[in-house]
Design an enzyme around this catalytic site. Structure first.
Site, PDB file in Angstrom:
ATOM      1  N   HIS A 149       7.544   4.596   4.446  1.00 18.53           N
ATOM      2  CA  HIS A 149       7.596   6.005   4.845  1.00 18.53           C
ATOM      3  C   HIS A 149       8.128   6.135   6.266  1.00 18.53           C
ATOM      4  O   HIS A 149       8.293   5.134   6.972  1.00 18.53           O
ATOM      5  CB  HIS A 149       6.207   6.646   4.763  1.00 18.53           C
ATOM      6  CG  HIS A 149       5.742   6.909   3.369  1.00 18.53           C
ATOM      7  ND1 HIS A 149       5.114   5.942   2.612  1.00 18.53           N
ATOM      8  CD2 HIS A 149       5.813   8.016   2.583  1.00 18.53           C
ATOM      9  CE1 HIS A 149       4.820   6.448   1.421  1.00 18.53           C
ATOM     10  NE2 HIS A 149       5.231   7.704   1.382  1.00 18.53           N
ATOM     11  N   LYS A 153       4.245   8.956   9.696  1.00 20.67           N
ATOM     12  CA  LYS A 153       3.132   8.923   8.744  1.00 20.67           C
ATOM     13  C   LYS A 153       2.048   7.997   9.283  1.00 20.67           C
ATOM     14  O   LYS A 153       2.312   6.837   9.609  1.00 20.67           O
ATOM     15  CB  LYS A 153       3.595   8.458   7.365  1.00 20.67           C
ATOM     16  CG  LYS A 153       2.495   8.544   6.307  1.00 20.67           C
ATOM     17  CD  LYS A 153       3.047   8.317   4.908  1.00 20.67           C
ATOM     18  CE  LYS A 153       1.947   8.360   3.856  1.00 20.67           C
ATOM     19  NZ  LYS A 153       1.267   9.681   3.827  1.00 20.67           N
TER      20      LYS A 153
END
EC number: 1.17.1.8
Length: 238
Positions: A149, A153
């Site tokens: 990600h 995140k």
């Protein structure tokens, strides 16, 4: 907009997902966003016809048919309590919940219809089904879940990786996790089953965050009228 439009309250409206939800809901004639909740006092009280509220003002939110929550763990309890108090369904994609918050979810499901998911894409719903089947069909194989990600995140492994892991564990596998945070990756999940002389890889790559917002809005529509209980995305869309 039709007179029978579903009235939606968006909780966590200032985040990436919240902004996508607001934009896509505005394009959907079957939806009416009646309120948007942000963490701090909003600089503008009304934006494009949508009233904005601070999290501290949540109790004064207007009447709604369903709430959609993409916030942070510390903001989760109030929106869950509000939905339970008003008897309204909740769609939540807030990740990083602790065990006490998960227990609160289970308790609330006795009163309202709700769906909590780490990922609302149709592709991930299908991937979860495939992982469950593969884990049950390939006993004794190593199972590894790799997720990547964007650098912003915070939780790792991702909520989606943990959901995939639960599907694998439920069918007898013992998954291991690898997490990567780099650049602006929207979301990639690979579930790898490795046996002797062969390997199976199941992969989902998200290239646009809108798939998650569209899935959450679709789930919200489908949750209307459902009896109290905890639903999975695949229960609603597959």
């Amino acid at each position: 907009m039709t007179t029978s439009a579903v009235k939606v309250l968006i909780h966590g409206a200032s985040g990436r997902m919240g902004k996508a939800l607001l934009r896509l809901a505005a394009e959907d004639q079957t939806l009416q966003v009646v309120g948007a909740v942000v963490g701090r006092s909003p600089s503008q009280r009304v934006v494009d016809g949508v009233p904005f509220f601070a999290a501290s003002e949540l109790g004064g939110a207007p009447a709604f048919d369903v709430a959609i929550d993409f916030s942070l763990p510390q903001g989760f309890a109030p929106i869950l309590a509000l939905c339970a108090q008003r008897g309204k369904p909740l769609v939540s994609g807030t990740t990083g919940l602790d065990e006490a918050q998960r227990a609160a979810l289970r308790d609330a499901a006795q009163q309202i219809a709700l769906v909590w998911a780490s990922n609302f894409s149709l592709g991930v719903a299908v991937l979860t089904e495939l992982v469950e089947r593969a884990a049950g069909t390939l006993p004794g194989w190593d199972c590894d879940i790799l997720e990547a990600h964007h650098v912003h995140k915070q939780d790792a492994p991702s909520g989606t990786a943990l959901t995939l892991g639960e599907a694998a564990t439920g069918s007898g596998a013992q998954p291991r996790y690898v997490s990567l945070r780099a650049g602006d990756i929207v979301g990639e999940h690979t579930v790898q089953f490795t046996g002797l002389g062969e390997r199976v890889e199941l992969v989902h790559r998200a290239t646009n965050r809108d798939i998650f917002a569209r899935g959450a809005l679709h789930a919200a529509k489908l949750l209307i009228g459902k009896p109290a209980g905890s639903y999975r995305v695949r229960d609603l869309v597959l």
